[in-house]
Design a protein around this motif. Structure first.
Motif, PDB file in Angstrom:
ATOM      1  N   GLU A   1     -14.165  31.436 -24.864  1.00 13.18           N
ATOM      2  CA  GLU A   1     -14.093  30.030 -25.248  1.00 13.18           C
ATOM      3  C   GLU A   1     -12.777  29.417 -24.801  1.00 13.18           C
ATOM      4  OE1 GLU A   1     -16.869  30.461 -29.248  1.00 13.18           O
ATOM      5  OE2 GLU A   1     -14.707  30.207 -29.397  1.00 13.18           O
ATOM      6  N   ALA A   2     -11.693  30.200 -24.917  1.00 12.96           N
ATOM      7  CA  ALA A   2     -10.388  29.692 -24.492  1.00 12.96           C
ATOM      8  C   ALA A   2     -10.372  29.459 -22.986  1.00 12.96           C
ATOM      9  CB  ALA A   2      -9.278  30.675 -24.879  1.00 12.96           C
ATOM     10  N   LEU A   3     -10.974  30.406 -22.259  1.00 13.98           N
ATOM     11  CA  LEU A   3     -10.991  30.265 -20.807  1.00 13.98           C
ATOM     12  C   LEU A   3     -11.844  29.086 -20.364  1.00 13.98           C
ATOM     13  CD1 LEU A   3     -11.215  33.981 -19.687  1.00 13.98           C
ATOM     14  CD2 LEU A   3      -9.315  32.422 -19.343  1.00 13.98           C
ATOM     15  N   SER A   4     -12.840  28.740 -21.187  1.00  8.42           N
ATOM     16  CA  SER A   4     -13.690  27.620 -20.806  1.00  8.42           C
ATOM     17  C   SER A   4     -12.933  26.304 -20.847  1.00  8.42           C
ATOM     18  CB  SER A   4     -14.904  27.534 -21.755  1.00  8.42           C
ATOM     19  OG  SER A   4     -14.487  27.145 -23.047  1.00  8.42           O
ATOM     20  N   ASP A   5     -11.782  26.288 -21.541  1.00  8.71           N
ATOM     21  CA  ASP A   5     -10.989  25.067 -21.644  1.00  8.71           C
ATOM     22  C   ASP A   5      -9.800  25.080 -20.698  1.00  8.71           C
ATOM     23  OD1 ASP A   5     -10.521  22.522 -22.850  1.00  8.71           O
ATOM     24  OD2 ASP A   5      -8.816  23.405 -23.901  1.00  8.71           O
TER      25      ASP A   5
ATOM     26  N   GLN B   1      -2.242  24.267 -18.028  1.00  9.66           N
ATOM     27  CA  GLN B   1      -2.786  22.932 -18.204  1.00  9.66           C
ATOM     28  C   GLN B   1      -4.174  23.034 -18.816  1.00  9.66           C
ATOM     29  OE1 GLN B   1      -1.867  21.797 -13.902  1.00  9.66           O
ATOM     30  NE2 GLN B   1      -1.619  19.813 -14.902  1.00  9.66           N
ATOM     31  N   ASP B   2      -4.528  22.041 -19.629  1.00  8.86           N
ATOM     32  CA  ASP B   2      -5.871  22.037 -20.191  1.00  8.86           C
ATOM     33  C   ASP B   2      -6.836  21.395 -19.206  1.00  8.86           C
ATOM     34  OD1 ASP B   2      -5.567  19.274 -20.396  1.00  8.86           O
ATOM     35  OD2 ASP B   2      -5.149  19.311 -22.556  1.00  8.86           O
ATOM     36  N   SER B   3      -8.093  21.250 -19.619  1.00  7.62           N
ATOM     37  CA  SER B   3      -9.124  20.738 -18.706  1.00  7.62           C
ATOM     38  C   SER B   3      -8.864  19.300 -18.283  1.00  7.62           C
ATOM     39  CB  SER B   3     -10.498  20.846 -19.361  1.00  7.62           C
ATOM     40  OG  SER B   3     -10.506  20.155 -20.605  1.00  7.62           O
ATOM     41  N   GLY B   4      -8.036  18.587 -19.051  1.00  5.90           N
ATOM     42  CA  GLY B   4      -7.696  17.211 -18.699  1.00  5.90           C
ATOM     43  C   GLY B   4      -6.455  17.089 -17.854  1.00  5.90           C
ATOM     44  N   GLY B   5      -5.888  18.230 -17.455  1.00  6.64           N
ATOM     45  CA  GLY B   5      -4.675  18.211 -16.641  1.00  6.64           C
ATOM     46  C   GLY B   5      -3.403  18.042 -17.431  1.00  6.64           C
TER      47      GLY B   5
END
Length: 394
Positions: free
Chosen positions: A375-379, A299-303
């Motif tokens: 950077e990928a992990l930050s999202d 899932q991304d940071s927005g779920g």
């Protein structure tokens, strides 16, 4: 044609030069009289010899036949109108390869139907030249069913094995017969590979750990023949493990929680830089540039359920919780054979997601790779979202 194949420009130009020169010689000698044939012969390499068949990969389906049909139809691989007609083929994919990275069964009710569909597609896709275009890989849930661990089998799934005249309790025994080593389904599933390679892409359910490429009799393989032998050796060892009693235990390296069916090393690493470095060794040794895995829902940071790329595009985490048992997103990935890949979400107004081209392992790109990984992990998903994912996982 343009959608399914991508020309290789350099090779096409070389082929065009050779064909043009040879044909021009015969024209100069008075044959053939139609110079227009130069154009015909010149275009043929572009259309025939210098194209790559695409590969469509699909992650965990977990018993959702409806979404399996949706995905395969949207990808242009099947004609659902022929599903109930044995006289007409369902497969419409032509030369396209289909790789399913495991976990067809459990959670949902339709595992049996999906397996039957893939068995049919494997047979029909071989009509082109006798070679099947459908690849099924082993997932940890296939392994669990083989081992008799039925914790995630739904009552609805067992009911699909019932025969006419049987009561609902007979479904469990019929299912057990089907999954036995000599059963129609169990025998077939035991033949699944643990890893597959297509056009520089490595496919594995949870990800191939580095320990599997640190084999005796050689270190880094430098030619395609040795790369392929390594893949075959890994799959051969996996097949041999099924013929021993170790399949009933967690002691074998194929079946423990650090193996290619169970590990979370690539999807949830403690040290992302170390993970990417380990991945690079696996890719180099297998002669590949990217690894695609399922197993762990993303899932991304927005779920939102979305495919995620890591390690400079060399790792693709493809599980989007396709099954409605997870309320996730239907998705599949188109690999163009040249390193490019695009994720398609058919239920989201054909939303697509271009994945980054995998960085060249031989280039001096390590700092960039590490930065891209961070950077990928930050999202990645928030802590709450990750908690939800862990609750859904084994």
């Amino acid at each position: 044609f343009v959608v399914r194949f991508k020309p290789q420009p350099a090779r096409a130009l070389l082929d065009l030069f050779v064909v043009y020169s040879t044909t021009h010689f015969w024209v100069a000698m008075g044959w053939p009289p139609q110079r227009e044939l130069l154009c015909v012969f010149g275009v043929l390499p572009l259309l025939l010899g210098t194209v790559s068949a695409i590969t469509v990969s699909v992650a965990d389906l977990h018993g959702d036949y409806g979404r399996a049909i949706l995905i395969l139809k949207h990808a242009g691989l099947i004609n659902p109108d022929n599903l109930n007609n044995e006289e007409k083929p369902v497969w419409t994919g032509g030369d396209t390869y289909l790789v399913q990275t495991g976990d067809i069964v459990d959670r949902g009710n339709d595992g049996k139907q999906i397996y039957e569909l893939f068995m049919r597609l494997a047979k029909e896709s071989a009509s082109v030249d006798g070679k099947s275009r459908v690849v099924n890989l082993m997932g940890n849930h296939e392994l669990m069913n083989i081992q008799g661990d039925l914790r995630y089998v739904s009552p609805g799934d067992s009911a699909t094995y019932l025969k006419p005249g049987q009561n609902k309790y007979d479904g469990f025994s019929e299912r057990a017969k089907a999954w036995a080593s000599d059963g129609w389904l169990g025998k077939w599933v035991r033949g699944f590979s643990v890893v597959a390679k297509r056009d520089g892409v490595l496919f594995c359910h949870a990800g191939l750990p580095e320990k599997f490429v640190d084999r005796p009799n050689g270190v880094v393989r430098r030619d395609e023949a040795d790369h392929q032998k390594l893949i075959e050796a890994i799959n051969g060892d996996f097949s041999d493990a099924f013929s021993s009693s170790l399949v009933q235990t967690d002691t074998d390296m194929f079946f423990d929680d650090s193996g290619p069916l169970w590990n979370r090393y690539y999807s949830m690493p403690d040290d992302s830089d170390a993970m990417c470095n380990s991945l690079d060794k696996v890719l180099k040794t297998t002669g590949t540039k990217r690894m695609v895995v399922g197993h762990t829902i993303q899932q991304d940071s927005g779920g939102n359920f979305r495919v995620r790329a890591d390690c400079g595009g060399r790792l693709v985490l493809a599980d989007t919780g396709i099954s409605r048992a997870y309320n996730g997103a239907a998705s599949y990935i188109i690999h163009d054979g040249q390193g490019g890949a695009k994720v398609v979400y058919p239920e989201m107004n054909d939303e697509s997601q271009e994945l980054p081209m995998p960085m060249d392992l031989e280039s001096d790109s390590k700092p960039i790779m590490l930065r891209a990984s961070k950077e990928a992990l930050s999202d990645v998903a928030t802590d709450d979202a990750l908690l939800r994912i862990r609750q859904q996982m084994l």
